[in-house]
Design an enzyme around this catalytic site. Structure first.
Site, PDB file in Angstrom:
ATOM      1  N   SER A 173       0.828  -1.212   0.000  1.00  0.00           N
ATOM      2  CA  SER A 173       0.000   0.000   0.000  1.00  0.00           C
ATOM      3  C   SER A 173       0.858   1.255   0.000  1.00  0.00           C
ATOM      4  O   SER A 173       1.971   1.262   0.548  1.00  0.00           O
ATOM      5  CB  SER A 173      -0.869  -0.008   1.263  1.00  0.00           C
ATOM      6  OG  SER A 173      -1.467   1.248   1.446  1.00  0.00           O
ATOM      7  N   TYR A 187      -2.104  -0.054  10.027  1.00  0.00           N
ATOM      8  CA  TYR A 187      -2.325  -0.763   8.756  1.00  0.00           C
ATOM      9  C   TYR A 187      -1.082  -0.660   7.859  1.00  0.00           C
ATOM     10  O   TYR A 187      -0.567  -1.658   7.348  1.00  0.00           O
ATOM     11  CB  TYR A 187      -3.551  -0.172   8.052  1.00  0.00           C
ATOM     12  CG  TYR A 187      -3.651  -0.523   6.587  1.00  0.00           C
ATOM     13  CD1 TYR A 187      -4.028  -1.798   6.184  1.00  0.00           C
ATOM     14  CD2 TYR A 187      -3.355   0.422   5.602  1.00  0.00           C
ATOM     15  CE1 TYR A 187      -4.103  -2.122   4.834  1.00  0.00           C
ATOM     16  CE2 TYR A 187      -3.434   0.115   4.269  1.00  0.00           C
ATOM     17  CZ  TYR A 187      -3.806  -1.159   3.883  1.00  0.00           C
ATOM     18  OH  TYR A 187      -3.875  -1.484   2.550  1.00  0.00           O
TER      19      TYR A 187
HETATM   20  N1  LIG Z   1      -8.428  -0.299  -2.473  1.00  0.00           N
HETATM   21  C1  LIG Z   1      -7.334   0.438  -2.261  1.00  0.00           C
HETATM   22  O1  LIG Z   1      -7.312   1.641  -2.534  1.00  0.00           O
HETATM   23  C2  LIG Z   1      -6.087  -0.178  -1.682  1.00  0.00           C
HETATM   24  C3  LIG Z   1      -4.990   0.667  -1.481  1.00  0.00           C
HETATM   25  C4  LIG Z   1      -3.834   0.118  -0.961  1.00  0.00           C
HETATM   26  C5  LIG Z   1      -3.743  -1.240  -0.695  1.00  0.00           C
HETATM   27  N2  LIG Z   1      -4.838  -2.031  -0.893  1.00  0.00           N
HETATM   28  C6  LIG Z   1      -4.694  -3.477  -0.614  1.00  0.00           C
HETATM   29  O2  LIG Z   1      -5.213  -4.180  -1.724  1.00  0.00           O
HETATM   30  C7  LIG Z   1      -5.797  -5.407  -1.305  1.00  0.00           C
HETATM   31  C8  LIG Z   1      -7.234  -5.482  -1.778  1.00  0.00           C
HETATM   32  O3  LIG Z   1      -7.945  -4.398  -1.202  1.00  0.00           O
HETATM   33  P1  LIG Z   1      -9.464  -4.101  -1.501  1.00  0.00           P
HETATM   34  O4  LIG Z   1      -9.606  -2.642  -1.593  1.00  0.00           O
HETATM   35  O5  LIG Z   1      -9.926  -4.960  -2.603  1.00  0.00           O
HETATM   36  O6  LIG Z   1     -10.110  -4.555  -0.121  1.00  0.00           O
HETATM   37  P2  LIG Z   1     -11.353  -5.530   0.164  1.00  0.00           P
HETATM   38  O7  LIG Z   1     -11.583  -5.471   1.640  1.00  0.00           O
HETATM   39  O8  LIG Z   1     -12.479  -5.191  -0.711  1.00  0.00           O
HETATM   40  O9  LIG Z   1     -10.789  -6.955  -0.220  1.00  0.00           O
HETATM   41  C9  LIG Z   1      -9.997  -7.731   0.663  1.00  0.00           C
HETATM   42  C10 LIG Z   1     -10.668  -9.085   0.822  1.00  0.00           C
HETATM   43  O10 LIG Z   1      -9.825  -9.893   1.667  1.00  0.00           O
HETATM   44  C11 LIG Z   1     -10.686 -10.732   2.418  1.00  0.00           C
HETATM   45  N3  LIG Z   1      -9.971 -11.198   3.616  1.00  0.00           N
HETATM   46  C12 LIG Z   1      -9.649 -10.481   4.712  1.00  0.00           C
HETATM   47  N4  LIG Z   1      -9.035 -11.296   5.612  1.00  0.00           N
HETATM   48  C13 LIG Z   1      -8.972 -12.527   5.042  1.00  0.00           C
HETATM   49  C14 LIG Z   1      -8.473 -13.780   5.487  1.00  0.00           C
HETATM   50  N5  LIG Z   1      -7.924 -13.919   6.697  1.00  0.00           N
HETATM   51  N6  LIG Z   1      -8.588 -14.837   4.659  1.00  0.00           N
HETATM   52  C15 LIG Z   1      -9.172 -14.706   3.440  1.00  0.00           C
HETATM   53  N7  LIG Z   1      -9.676 -13.553   2.974  1.00  0.00           N
HETATM   54  C16 LIG Z   1      -9.560 -12.468   3.774  1.00  0.00           C
HETATM   55  C17 LIG Z   1     -11.886  -9.868   2.768  1.00  0.00           C
HETATM   56  O11 LIG Z   1     -13.020 -10.649   3.052  1.00  0.00           O
HETATM   57  C18 LIG Z   1     -12.030  -9.013   1.511  1.00  0.00           C
HETATM   58  O12 LIG Z   1     -13.061  -9.524   0.675  1.00  0.00           O
HETATM   59  C19 LIG Z   1      -5.634  -5.432   0.215  1.00  0.00           C
HETATM   60  O13 LIG Z   1      -4.457  -6.133   0.518  1.00  0.00           O
HETATM   61  C20 LIG Z   1      -5.482  -3.978   0.577  1.00  0.00           C
HETATM   62  O14 LIG Z   1      -4.794  -3.822   1.800  1.00  0.00           O
HETATM   63  C21 LIG Z   1      -6.007  -1.542  -1.383  1.00  0.00           C
END
Ligand SMILES: NC(=O)c1ccc[n+]([C@@H]2O[C@H](COP(=O)([O-])OP(=O)(O)OC[C@H]3O[C@@H](n4cnc5c(N)ncnc54)[C@H](O)[C@@H]3O)[C@@H](O)[C@H]2O)c1
Length: 335
Positions: A129, A154
């Site tokens: 991130s 985080y």
């Molecule tokens: N969306 C953004 O802007 C953004 C920015 C920086 C980093 N990220 C990273 O990108 C990735 C995806 O983010 P997103 O926005 O799609 O979030 P999201 O919450 O929509 O998707 C993450 C998914 O991971 C699942 N999850 C959580 N813990 C789990 C576990 N123990 N076992 C299995 N599944 C699990 C959740 O149920 C969720 O559906 C994450 O790693 C997040 O930290 C996202």
């Protein structure tokens, strides 16, 4: 059948879009997710029903922090590489709930790598991130900055992931790549994010809780651009030698203010947002701004989707009757 790419977090925002794009590109997919209740699971179910079910992709329920459950879920699967997107996202959980970050971002992270090592997987691309940069005084943010300090727990777990990866894959045939995502937005997104709540609150007429004065700069990344980068960077990783590890910014390097985002959404909907202004959250950074030089050198230069075009896709999606009837409830399900 050709071996599959394992996509974790596939019920999530970026995971579902990534699994869809991979499937459309002709890949076999194994998709897993714990369906965490950090935000509405109804939204996760609908996201799958719209993006994945029509392509024949199903998402197996599995909590990756439970290594036995992970082993069982994947025991008969033929997997060639892993795109690990599952995590506890968002910066706002209070300190009493930091255990959720440890479980999803540290325990589950270690388990997926361990499973991969035990099962002869040689390639993992994982989500990091822009939060790892904290309030770094210089911008744009470069992967070469050696002294970055996250200001959110985080962000600290994501930086920990980046330091853990080379130690886990040492003396193995595995190679790994961390992707520093920058404020990814788009249809079927995450209801804890500002753009989502802005669209939802404009449609419902409810006031928007604006933290700070709207001058925070964000390198907003349209989800299709991010997914293209995930897939291209995962493919590029294949040519690397064993034990290789790097991190790559996936942001396009064109930051805009939150106030600009609000103006765009207002003018596209022809509505005015009512805002309740409160103090900036202590874990919220002042700006995110990607140096995209490394990204471009690895996968070629792409012009990022302009915020105006990306937001128009979000608004179109949010106005769809099956979404607009529920979108406001979804924003109530998260911090
Ligand atoms: N969306 C953004 O802007 C953004 C920015 C920086 C980093 N990220 C990273 O990108 C990735 C995806 O983010 P997103 O926005 O799609 O979030 P999201 O919450 O929509 O998707 C993450 C998914 O991971 C699942 N999850 C959580 N813990 C789990 C576990 N123990 N076992 C299995 N599944 C699990 C959740 O149920 C969720 O559906 C994450 O790693 C997040 O930290 C996202």
């Amino acid at each position: 059948m050709k071996p599959a790419i394992l996509v974790t977090g596939a019920a999530g925002f970026i995971g579902a879009h990534t699994a869809r794009a991979l499937k459309l590109a002709g890949e076999e997919i194994v998709a897993i997710d714990s369906f965490s209740n950090y935000y509405s699971t109804e939204l996760k179910d609908l996201r799958i029903a719209n993006l994945l079910t029509p392509l024949g992709v199903t998402v197996a329920r599995c909590d990756i922090s439970d290594s036995d459950a992970l082993k069982k879920t994947l025991e008969d699967k033929n997997i060639s590489s892993i795109i690990h997107l599952a995590a506890q996202p968002g910066i706002r959980l209070p300190v009493e709930r930091y255990g959720q970050y440890v479980s999803a971002n540290i325990d589950a992270y270690l388990n997926i790598f361990t499973w991969g090592l035990k099962n002869g997987i040689d390639r993992i691309t994982y989500a990091s991130s822009s939060s790892v940069y904290g309030n770094y005084p210089k911008a744009p943010f470069s992967e070469s900055f050696a002294d970055i300090k996250p200001i959110s727990f985080y962000g600290a777990t994501k930086l920990a992931n980046e330091s853990m990866a080379p130690t886990i894959i040492r003396k193995s045939k595995m190679k790994a790549r961390g992707l520093r995502f920058f404020t990814v937005y788009g249809p079927w997104g995450r209801p804890d994010m500002a753009y989502f709540r802005i669209a939802a609150n404009l449609i419902s007429g409810k006031p928007f809780n604006l933290f700070g004065d709207g001058d925070a700069l964000r390198d907003f990344s349209y989800v299709d651009d991010t997914v293209n980068a995930v897939i291209a960077l995962h493919n590029e990783l294949e040519s690397r030698p064993a034990e290789y590890h790097d991190v790559v910014n996936t942001g396009g390097g064109i930051p805009r203010t939150l106030a600009e985002m609000i103006n765009i959404a207002e003018s596209q909907l022809g509505l005015e947002l009512q805002s309740n202004v409160s103090a900036k959250h202590p874990s919220d950074v002042e700006r995110t701004f990607a140096d995209a030089t490394l990204l471009h050198s690895l996968i070629g230069k792409h012009t990022p989707t302009p915020l105006e075009s990306g937001m128009s896709e979000v608004i179109k999606w949010a106005k769809d009757p099956k979404v607009s009837a529920l979108i406001s409830n979804w924003t109530e399900t998260t911090v």
